[in-house]
Design a protein around this motif. Structure first.
Motif, PDB file in Angstrom:
ATOM      1  N   ILE A  70       0.897  -1.162   0.000  1.00 50.52           N
ATOM      2  CA  ILE A  70       0.000   0.000   0.000  1.00 50.52           C
ATOM      3  C   ILE A  70       0.933   1.208   0.000  1.00 50.52           C
ATOM      4  N   CYS A  71       1.318   1.658  -1.176  1.00 58.26           N
ATOM      5  CA  CYS A  71       2.328   2.714  -1.264  1.00 58.26           C
ATOM      6  C   CYS A  71       1.688   4.052  -1.587  1.00 58.26           C
ATOM      7  N   SER A  72       1.659   4.921  -0.597  1.00 59.71           N
ATOM      8  CA  SER A  72       1.063   6.233  -0.833  1.00 59.71           C
ATOM      9  C   SER A  72       2.071   7.229  -1.402  1.00 59.71           C
ATOM     10  N   THR A  73       3.362   6.868  -1.435  1.00 56.61           N
ATOM     11  CA  THR A  73       4.326   7.772  -2.068  1.00 56.61           C
ATOM     12  C   THR A  73       4.078   7.840  -3.572  1.00 56.61           C
TER      13      THR A  73
ATOM     14  N   PHE B 156       9.737   9.011   0.722  1.00 59.11           N
ATOM     15  CA  PHE B 156       9.806   8.777  -0.720  1.00 59.11           C
ATOM     16  C   PHE B 156      11.235   8.392  -1.111  1.00 59.11           C
ATOM     17  N   GLU B 157      12.217   9.099  -0.571  1.00 56.12           N
ATOM     18  CA  GLU B 157      13.624   8.805  -0.888  1.00 56.12           C
ATOM     19  C   GLU B 157      14.010   7.401  -0.424  1.00 56.12           C
ATOM     20  N   GLU B 158      13.569   7.003   0.767  1.00 49.62           N
ATOM     21  CA  GLU B 158      13.883   5.659   1.267  1.00 49.62           C
ATOM     22  C   GLU B 158      13.264   4.580   0.387  1.00 49.62           C
ATOM     23  N   VAL B 159      12.050   4.804  -0.070  1.00 54.89           N
ATOM     24  CA  VAL B 159      11.405   3.844  -0.968  1.00 54.89           C
ATOM     25  C   VAL B 159      12.197   3.736  -2.268  1.00 54.89           C
ATOM     26  N   GLN B 160      12.598   4.878  -2.819  1.00 49.19           N
ATOM     27  CA  GLN B 160      13.337   4.901  -4.088  1.00 49.19           C
ATOM     28  C   GLN B 160      14.722   4.267  -3.959  1.00 49.19           C
TER      29      GLN B 160
ATOM     30  N   THR C 293      16.349   2.661   9.036  1.00 45.42           N
ATOM     31  CA  THR C 293      14.986   2.971   8.603  1.00 45.42           C
ATOM     32  C   THR C 293      13.979   2.115   9.362  1.00 45.42           C
ATOM     33  N   TRP C 294      14.230   0.811   9.448  1.00 44.82           N
ATOM     34  CA  TRP C 294      13.344  -0.079  10.193  1.00 44.82           C
ATOM     35  C   TRP C 294      13.179   0.394  11.635  1.00 44.82           C
ATOM     36  N   ARG C 295      14.264   0.773  12.274  1.00 42.58           N
ATOM     37  CA  ARG C 295      14.204   1.225  13.673  1.00 42.58           C
ATOM     38  C   ARG C 295      13.325   2.470  13.785  1.00 42.58           C
TER      39      ARG C 295
ATOM     40  N   SER D 126      12.417  -5.769  -2.145  1.00 42.90           N
ATOM     41  CA  SER D 126      11.242  -5.138  -2.738  1.00 42.90           C
ATOM     42  C   SER D 126      11.231  -3.676  -2.358  1.00 42.90           C
ATOM     43  N   SER D 127      10.498  -2.906  -3.091  1.00 45.88           N
ATOM     44  CA  SER D 127      10.484  -1.472  -2.821  1.00 45.88           C
ATOM     45  C   SER D 127       9.379  -1.061  -1.922  1.00 45.88           C
TER      46      SER D 127
END
Length: 152
Positions: free
Chosen positions: A78-81, A95-99, A112-114, A151-152
């Protein structure tokens, strides 16, 4: 370079203790000893993070072996970015972390997970927690050979 949090070092130690239990209740396997040295220094110097590049090779290898057992991406599909949000409502990443996710180092991913786990505001932690749980369970079952799928 990202830093590893002391809780990740502790989790890796506990994972290795479960994987290779002490035969006599006193001795520890080489991986636990390597990680315990890092952990002890962090405690002694009141540090909550250590630089992954400065870790001895044995400790880094033991940490990476534990890391390989953790879910790779926090995505719950469920990607809202993709709709223009700066922070994804589904997973909590920017958004940058997803990319950048597929090019991030293991330590950067753990940072990021933390953060998203501590914030606990993403839908993966409340509204759609069952999706997150299902994804982690599926990655661990033999019929789904999806462990460490980026996965992204």
């Amino acid at each position: 370079m990202a830093a590893l949090h002391i809780t990740d070092i502790e989790s890796a130690i506990n994972w290795w203790r479960d994987k290779k239990p002490s035969p006599d209740g006193i001795t520890a396997c080489a991986e636990v000893l390597a990680l315990a040295e890092i952990y002890a220094l962090m405690v002694y110097y009141h540090e909550s993070e250590c630089d992954e590049a400065s870790m001895p090779a044995a400790a880094q290898a033991a940490w990476l072996a534990w890391y390989a057992t953790t879910p790779d991406a926090p995505c719950i599909a469920i990607c809202s970015t993709s709709q223009g949000d700066a922070i994804c409502k589904g997973c909590g990443r920017s958004f940058e972390e997803v990319q950048r996710w597929t090019s991030m180092s293991p330590a950067e991913k753990r940072v990021t997970w933390r953060r998203i786990t501590q914030e606990g505001t993403a839908w993966r932690f409340n509204r759609y927690a069952e999706r997150a749980l299902h994804g982690e369970v599926a990655a661990e079952t033999p019929e789904h050979d999806t462990t460490r799928v980026a996965s992204s």
